[in-house]
Design a protein around this motif. Structure first.
Motif, mmCIF file in Angstrom:
data_model
loop_
_atom_site.group_PDB
_atom_site.id
_atom_site.type_symbol
_atom_site.label_atom_id
_atom_site.label_comp_id
_atom_site.label_asym_id
_atom_site.label_seq_id
_atom_site.Cartn_x
_atom_site.Cartn_y
_atom_site.Cartn_z
ATOM 1 N N CYS A 82 2.425 8.931 -6.447
ATOM 2 C CA CYS A 82 3.003 10.257 -6.237
ATOM 3 C C CYS A 82 3.969 10.606 -7.369
ATOM 4 O O CYS A 82 3.900 11.696 -7.945
ATOM 5 N N CYS A 126 0.844 -1.198 0.000
ATOM 6 C CA CYS A 126 0.000 0.000 0.000
ATOM 7 C C CYS A 126 0.883 1.254 0.000
ATOM 8 O O CYS A 126 0.626 2.209 -0.724
ATOM 9 N N CYS A 181 -4.202 5.274 0.132
ATOM 10 C CA CYS A 181 -2.794 5.481 -0.211
ATOM 11 C C CYS A 181 -2.654 5.980 -1.644
ATOM 12 O O CYS A 181 -1.851 6.871 -1.928
ATOM 13 N N LYS A 182 -3.438 5.412 -2.528
ATOM 14 C CA LYS A 182 -3.394 5.818 -3.931
ATOM 15 C C LYS A 182 -3.804 7.292 -4.083
ATOM 16 O O LYS A 182 -3.114 8.072 -4.735
ATOM 17 N N ASN A 221 2.510 1.720 -3.343
ATOM 18 C CA ASN A 221 1.524 2.238 -4.288
ATOM 19 C C ASN A 221 1.374 3.746 -4.139
ATOM 20 O O ASN A 221 1.284 4.474 -5.123
ATOM 21 N N SER A 222 1.365 4.226 -2.903
ATOM 22 C CA SER A 222 1.271 5.665 -2.669
ATOM 23 C C SER A 222 2.475 6.390 -3.272
ATOM 24 O O SER A 222 2.329 7.414 -3.953
ATOM 25 N N SER A 269 -3.942 9.659 -1.699
ATOM 26 C CA SER A 269 -3.020 10.560 -1.008
ATOM 27 C C SER A 269 -1.728 10.700 -1.800
ATOM 28 O O SER A 269 -1.127 11.785 -1.826
ATOM 29 N N GLY A 270 -1.288 9.623 -2.460
ATOM 30 C CA GLY A 270 -0.112 9.719 -3.317
ATOM 31 C C GLY A 270 -0.325 10.690 -4.463
ATOM 32 O O GLY A 270 0.571 11.455 -4.817
#
Length: 187
Positions: free
Chosen positions: A26, A18, A149-150, A21-22, A152-153
């Motif tokens: 990003c 996770c 996470c995706k 991924n973030s 927020s990235g």
């Protein structure tokens, strides 16, 4: 993949994937936000369209990979580590290009396609893999964290591009003055 975890006991590697991924989203978002600075308008358009094409090919590849026996046995940790390391190096090459160490158009396109191609495979693969080994009672939580996470990235990537990379590379130096009028093209 493999054996299911006990309820409430999510394997550590799921959270690490996770986090990766973030980071990956990003980097992708930062690079995509700066597409216009990678060359002339034709190159920017070529880069943008090639990213869309690579995303399509990557998603199709993951659909095929997810049906293989090897993919169903265990998660591909080494594959993800190698992809993360290669993407980090490719991100660095793209940043060097923006910083003034220019790559030829062919090299830039190759680095660009590899950078986005790896993400186009690893992102859907991770999305399909992180919830599989956990107990059914934990899947919703795992998928929410993965999606968080995706997203927020993506947000951090936009902020990184706007607040750090544009000023650091002085990318705004070629913008027209705010009072400059751009005439419409007449057909």
């Amino acid at each position: 993949p493999g054996q299911k975890s006990e309820p409430g006991m999510v394997p550590l590697w799921v959270w690490l994937w996770c986090g990766y991924n973030s980071f990956s989203v990003c980097c992708t978002t930062s690079v995509m936000a700066l597409t216009a600075f990678f060359g002339n308008p034709v190159m920017a358009q070529t880069l943008g369209l090639s990213k869309l094409f690579v995303d399509l090919i990557g998603a199709a590849a993951v659909v095929q990979l997810s049906n293989t026996e090897y993919c169903l046995e265990e998660p591909w940790h080494n594959f993800m580590i190698i992809c993360g390391a290669v993407r980090t190096c490719l991100f660095g090459a793209l940043m060097f290009h923006l910083g003034g160490i220019e790559l030829s158009d062919a090299t830039l396109l190759c680095v660009w396609v590899l950078f986005h191609g790896i993400h186009a495979v690893t992102n859907p693969y991770a999305a399909a893999t992180v919830a599989a080994p956990v107990d059914i009672s934990d899947r919703r939580r795992v998928l929410r964290v993965f999606l968080g996470c995706k997203e927020s990235g993506a947000l951090v990537g936009l902020l990184l591009a706007a607040a750090v990379l544009v000023p650091a590379f002085n990318l705004g130096r070629h913008w027209p003055a705010s009072g400059h009028h751009i005439s419409m093209i007449q057909w």
